[in-house]
Scaffold this motif. Structure first.
Motif, PDB file in Angstrom:
ATOM      1  N   PHE A 121       0.829  -1.207   0.000  1.00 39.92           N
ATOM      2  CA  PHE A 121       0.000   0.000   0.000  1.00 39.92           C
ATOM      3  C   PHE A 121       0.863   1.257   0.000  1.00 39.92           C
ATOM      4  N   GLY A 122       2.068   1.156   0.566  1.00 39.95           N
ATOM      5  CA  GLY A 122       2.954   2.309   0.632  1.00 39.95           C
ATOM      6  C   GLY A 122       3.675   2.614  -0.667  1.00 39.95           C
ATOM      7  N   PHE A 123       3.772   1.615  -1.573  1.00 33.97           N
ATOM      8  CA  PHE A 123       4.571   1.813  -2.778  1.00 33.97           C
ATOM      9  C   PHE A 123       3.822   1.570  -4.090  1.00 33.97           C
ATOM     10  N   LEU A 124       2.739   0.824  -4.046  1.00 35.36           N
ATOM     11  CA  LEU A 124       2.086   0.423  -5.298  1.00 35.36           C
ATOM     12  C   LEU A 124       0.865   1.276  -5.609  1.00 35.36           C
ATOM     13  N   THR A 125       0.681   1.545  -6.884  1.00 33.60           N
ATOM     14  CA  THR A 125      -0.530   2.195  -7.368  1.00 33.60           C
ATOM     15  C   THR A 125      -1.024   1.457  -8.610  1.00 33.60           C
ATOM     16  N   ARG A 126      -2.205   1.816  -9.047  1.00 39.44           N
ATOM     17  CA  ARG A 126      -2.816   1.124 -10.190  1.00 39.44           C
ATOM     18  C   ARG A 126      -1.893   1.171 -11.414  1.00 39.44           C
ATOM     19  N   GLY A 127      -1.724  -0.014 -12.022  1.00 41.07           N
ATOM     20  CA  GLY A 127      -0.881  -0.120 -13.199  1.00 41.07           C
ATOM     21  C   GLY A 127       0.521  -0.620 -12.905  1.00 41.07           C
ATOM     22  N   ASP A 128       0.936  -0.579 -11.633  1.00 47.86           N
ATOM     23  CA  ASP A 128       2.245  -1.119 -11.277  1.00 47.86           C
ATOM     24  C   ASP A 128       2.228  -2.643 -11.376  1.00 47.86           C
ATOM     25  N   GLU A 129       3.406  -3.256 -11.428  1.00 48.11           N
ATOM     26  CA  GLU A 129       3.507  -4.708 -11.485  1.00 48.11           C
ATOM     27  C   GLU A 129       4.491  -5.201 -10.429  1.00 48.11           C
ATOM     28  N   VAL A 130       4.194  -6.398  -9.904  1.00 50.20           N
ATOM     29  CA  VAL A 130       5.010  -7.025  -8.862  1.00 50.20           C
ATOM     30  C   VAL A 130       5.307  -8.458  -9.276  1.00 50.20           C
ATOM     31  N   VAL A 131       6.553  -8.856  -9.195  1.00 48.23           N
ATOM     32  CA  VAL A 131       6.944 -10.227  -9.508  1.00 48.23           C
ATOM     33  C   VAL A 131       6.831 -11.071  -8.241  1.00 48.23           C
ATOM     34  N   VAL A 132       6.099 -12.171  -8.336  1.00 47.87           N
ATOM     35  CA  VAL A 132       5.923 -13.102  -7.215  1.00 47.87           C
ATOM     36  C   VAL A 132       6.280 -14.496  -7.686  1.00 47.87           C
ATOM     37  N   PHE A 133       7.045 -15.219  -6.869  1.00 46.65           N
ATOM     38  CA  PHE A 133       7.406 -16.587  -7.218  1.00 46.65           C
ATOM     39  C   PHE A 133       6.273 -17.546  -6.848  1.00 46.65           C
ATOM     40  N   GLU A 134       6.071 -18.507  -7.738  1.00 51.86           N
ATOM     41  CA  GLU A 134       4.983 -19.478  -7.594  1.00 51.86           C
ATOM     42  C   GLU A 134       5.563 -20.881  -7.398  1.00 51.86           C
ATOM     43  N   PRO A 135       5.170 -21.624  -6.333  1.00 49.66           N
ATOM     44  CA  PRO A 135       4.060 -21.380  -5.408  1.00 49.66           C
ATOM     45  C   PRO A 135       4.333 -20.211  -4.455  1.00 49.66           C
ATOM     46  N   PHE A 136       3.223 -19.609  -3.980  1.00 51.47           N
ATOM     47  CA  PHE A 136       3.290 -18.412  -3.154  1.00 51.47           C
ATOM     48  C   PHE A 136       2.356 -18.579  -1.963  1.00 51.47           C
ATOM     49  N   PHE A 137       2.634 -17.850  -0.892  1.00 54.05           N
ATOM     50  CA  PHE A 137       1.690 -17.783   0.226  1.00 54.05           C
ATOM     51  C   PHE A 137       0.471 -17.014  -0.262  1.00 54.05           C
ATOM     52  N   ASP A 138      -0.715 -17.573  -0.043  1.00 55.87           N
ATOM     53  CA  ASP A 138      -1.910 -17.078  -0.728  1.00 55.87           C
ATOM     54  C   ASP A 138      -2.266 -15.623  -0.408  1.00 55.87           C
ATOM     55  N   GLN A 139      -1.840 -15.096   0.743  1.00 59.23           N
ATOM     56  CA  GLN A 139      -2.200 -13.717   1.095  1.00 59.23           C
ATOM     57  C   GLN A 139      -1.497 -12.676   0.229  1.00 59.23           C
ATOM     58  N   TYR A 140      -0.361 -13.034  -0.370  1.00 62.71           N
ATOM     59  CA  TYR A 140       0.362 -12.047  -1.182  1.00 62.71           C
ATOM     60  C   TYR A 140      -0.525 -11.462  -2.278  1.00 62.71           C
ATOM     61  N   ILE A 141      -1.244 -12.345  -2.948  1.00 61.80           N
ATOM     62  CA  ILE A 141      -1.924 -11.942  -4.190  1.00 61.80           C
ATOM     63  C   ILE A 141      -3.022 -10.904  -3.941  1.00 61.80           C
ATOM     64  N   PRO A 142      -3.999 -11.155  -3.052  1.00 61.75           N
ATOM     65  CA  PRO A 142      -5.010 -10.118  -2.827  1.00 61.75           C
ATOM     66  C   PRO A 142      -4.418  -8.840  -2.248  1.00 61.75           C
ATOM     67  N   ASN A 143      -3.386  -8.971  -1.407  1.00 62.46           N
ATOM     68  CA  ASN A 143      -2.775  -7.767  -0.839  1.00 62.46           C
ATOM     69  C   ASN A 143      -2.186  -6.868  -1.925  1.00 62.46           C
ATOM     70  N   ILE A 144      -1.612  -7.484  -2.950  1.00 63.72           N
ATOM     71  CA  ILE A 144      -1.059  -6.712  -4.070  1.00 63.72           C
ATOM     72  C   ILE A 144      -2.173  -6.170  -4.953  1.00 63.72           C
ATOM     73  N   GLU A 145      -3.109  -7.033  -5.317  1.00 59.97           N
ATOM     74  CA  GLU A 145      -4.132  -6.649  -6.286  1.00 59.97           C
ATOM     75  C   GLU A 145      -5.097  -5.602  -5.738  1.00 59.97           C
ATOM     76  N   MET A 146      -5.279  -5.557  -4.427  1.00 61.36           N
ATOM     77  CA  MET A 146      -6.176  -4.547  -3.854  1.00 61.36           C
ATOM     78  C   MET A 146      -5.625  -3.137  -3.994  1.00 61.36           C
ATOM     79  N   THR A 147      -4.328  -3.009  -4.266  1.00 59.43           N
ATOM     80  CA  THR A 147      -3.756  -1.681  -4.526  1.00 59.43           C
ATOM     81  C   THR A 147      -3.972  -1.239  -5.972  1.00 59.43           C
ATOM     82  N   GLY A 148      -4.456  -2.157  -6.807  1.00 58.82           N
ATOM     83  CA  GLY A 148      -4.620  -1.884  -8.223  1.00 58.82           C
ATOM     84  C   GLY A 148      -3.449  -2.364  -9.055  1.00 58.82           C
ATOM     85  N   ALA A 149      -2.433  -2.910  -8.379  1.00 59.39           N
ATOM     86  CA  ALA A 149      -1.268  -3.419  -9.101  1.00 59.39           C
ATOM     87  C   ALA A 149      -1.542  -4.818  -9.646  1.00 59.39           C
TER      88      ALA A 149
END
Length: 436
Positions: A121-149
């Motif tokens: 929330f402190g660094f991401l805004t809509r349109g940004d992208e984040v690289v996540v390694f898969e498999p991932f802890f499931d909480q990462y994804i909604p936490n990122i996507e709720m910022t619009g990233a």
């Protein structure tokens, strides 16, 4: 203008929940509860979710009692965190890193999960992208996507030999080509998890260096989820913030820690973020807006607990206990010749159960069969017929990558339990012999 008279129709479109949809934790725990009711004389052993079956150490519990008796620790704590805890965490990282870490480089958060959301929330805004390694802890994804990233996924590749023999974390290889191709002008950060849940992999110095080079080259932030930092079984624990081959990486690294994992107290919800002060201030700003303050008496308790760990060699003793827990628990799979990933850290075990033959006429409920992957069926069948709870690890993959992935043949067990619980599970799992 809203056309429906149903106020629920006004929900955030992000939460487009399907009727009857349940998250993995609810689905598995409800299945376990139902199985217990169906067989009241047979105890279901829960090795699914990563919660401890034993209480925190006495010195931590005593610290809670003392904090509750003090009026000041029953009021709002500062948004940055209890000054005593800030100093304690800074001292903890100073010792771990082998260099001085100041309180300006630490933010206390309401659990590691809220800490990571504060980073996003402190660094991401809509349109940004984040690289996540898969498999991932499931909480990462909604936490990122709720910022619009947007999340870009890079696979840690399932080792084919796990079908027939034990492997280690180093057999799980990063797809380096996809990683490099995933980075573009919209990318802001890379997220890693070491020791890794659910694999148990500890990222090597070489892997961290290679990731770090990309972070520096493309002006990114590296988020290192290290909540299992005190549970590693390798000779050392490489960390991006201490990488001697790439010292400039520490100025781009935000490290995530957890008192809940460290002191067997996940319900206390005390986490912390360590990183350079120019980055931490934005984590603080986000945390202040999200929840402002983290539970004050528990912050003070953790501060006092940190003051005891060295004189008691607490973390060293816990690590030795977990090595014994793994030895106790893995023996049944060795005897049954069911391969697994030897955990290098954390408290999970991935076991390949492809040799287990579920009866062909076995009936699964729609909530399980509709998932379309073998691991959900294995996890359900283990609960109902063997009496042991596990987690299907394809839940840690995006939906289109689940069917046919090697993880589909596995289940994840949590060994953060009393030895007696693990021994009970071992006795039950011996019954798998009848299905091989």
């Amino acid at each position: 203008m809203a056309t429906s008279s149903d106020p629920a129709s006004l929900h955030n479109p992000y939460f487009n929940l399907k009727p009857g949809q349940k998250d993995i934790w609810t689905l598995i725990n409800e299945t376990a509860a139902t199985a217990q009711l169906e067989h009241p004389n047979r105890k279901i052993v829960n090795l699914g979710q990563g919660f401890f079956s034993y209480k925190p150490p006495e010195f931590a519990l005593d610290a809670v009692d003392q904090a509750l008796e003090s009026p000041q620790f029953n009021q709002y704590a500062p948004a940055r965190g209890n000054p005593n805890l800030l100093r304690a965490v800074a001292a903890h990282y100073s010792k771990s890193y082998g260099r001085e870490v100041s309180v300006d480089e630490v933010q206390i958060t309401t659990g590691a999960n809220e800490g990571m959301f504060s980073i996003f929330f402190g660094f991401l805004t809509r349109g940004d992208e984040v690289v996540v390694f898969e498999p991932f802890f499931d909480q990462y994804i909604p936490n990122i996507e709720m910022t619009g990233a947007k999340v870009k996924y890079v696979e840690i590749q399932y080792p084919a030999k796990l079908d027939n023999e034990n492997v280690t974390g180093q057999d799980w290889q990063i797809d380096w080509e996809t990683l490099e191709k995933s980075i573009n002008e919209r990318t802001k950060m890379i997220v890693i998890n070491t020791p890794h849940n659910p694999i148990g992999k500890v990222f090597t110095t070489e892997e961290l260096h290679r990731i770090g080079e990309l972070v520096i080259k493309h002006n990114l932030i590296l988020v290192s989820d290290e909540v299992y930092e005190n549970l590693y079984y390798t000779p050392d624990f490489p960390r991006p913030a201490t990488l001697q081959s790439l010292p400039e990486l520490r100025e781009r690294t935000l490290t995530v820690g957890s008192a809940g994992k460290s002191f067997a107290a996940t319900g206390w919800r005390i986490g912390y973020i360590q990183g350079p002060a120019p980055l931490i201030k934005y984590v603080t700003a986000a945390h202040t807006r999200i929840c402002f303050s983290t539970p004050a008496p528990l912050q003070e308790a953790v501060a006092q607990a940190f003051g005891q760990v060295d004189k008691l060699d607490y973390f060293g003793n816990v690590k030795r206990e977990y090595i014994k827990k793994y030895e106790l628990f893995t023996k049944v799979f060795d005897d049954l010749q069911l391969p697994y990933t030897v955990a290098q850290g954390g408290y999970f075990l991935l076991v390949n159960l492809s040799k287990v033959k579920i009866p062909q006429d076995y009936v699964f409920p729609e909530t399980i069969s509709s998932r379309g992957t073998l691991d959900f069926k294995l996890a359900y069948w283990l609960i109902k017929e063997i009496g042991v709870v596990s987690i299907p690890p394809t839940e840690f993959l995006i939906e289109q990558n689940r069917v046919g992935n090697g993880l589909e043949k596995c289940v994840r067990f949590a060994v953060c339990k009393d030895d007696s619980v693990l021994e009970d599970a071992v006795e039950k799992l011996k019954k798998l012999k009848d299905y091989l």
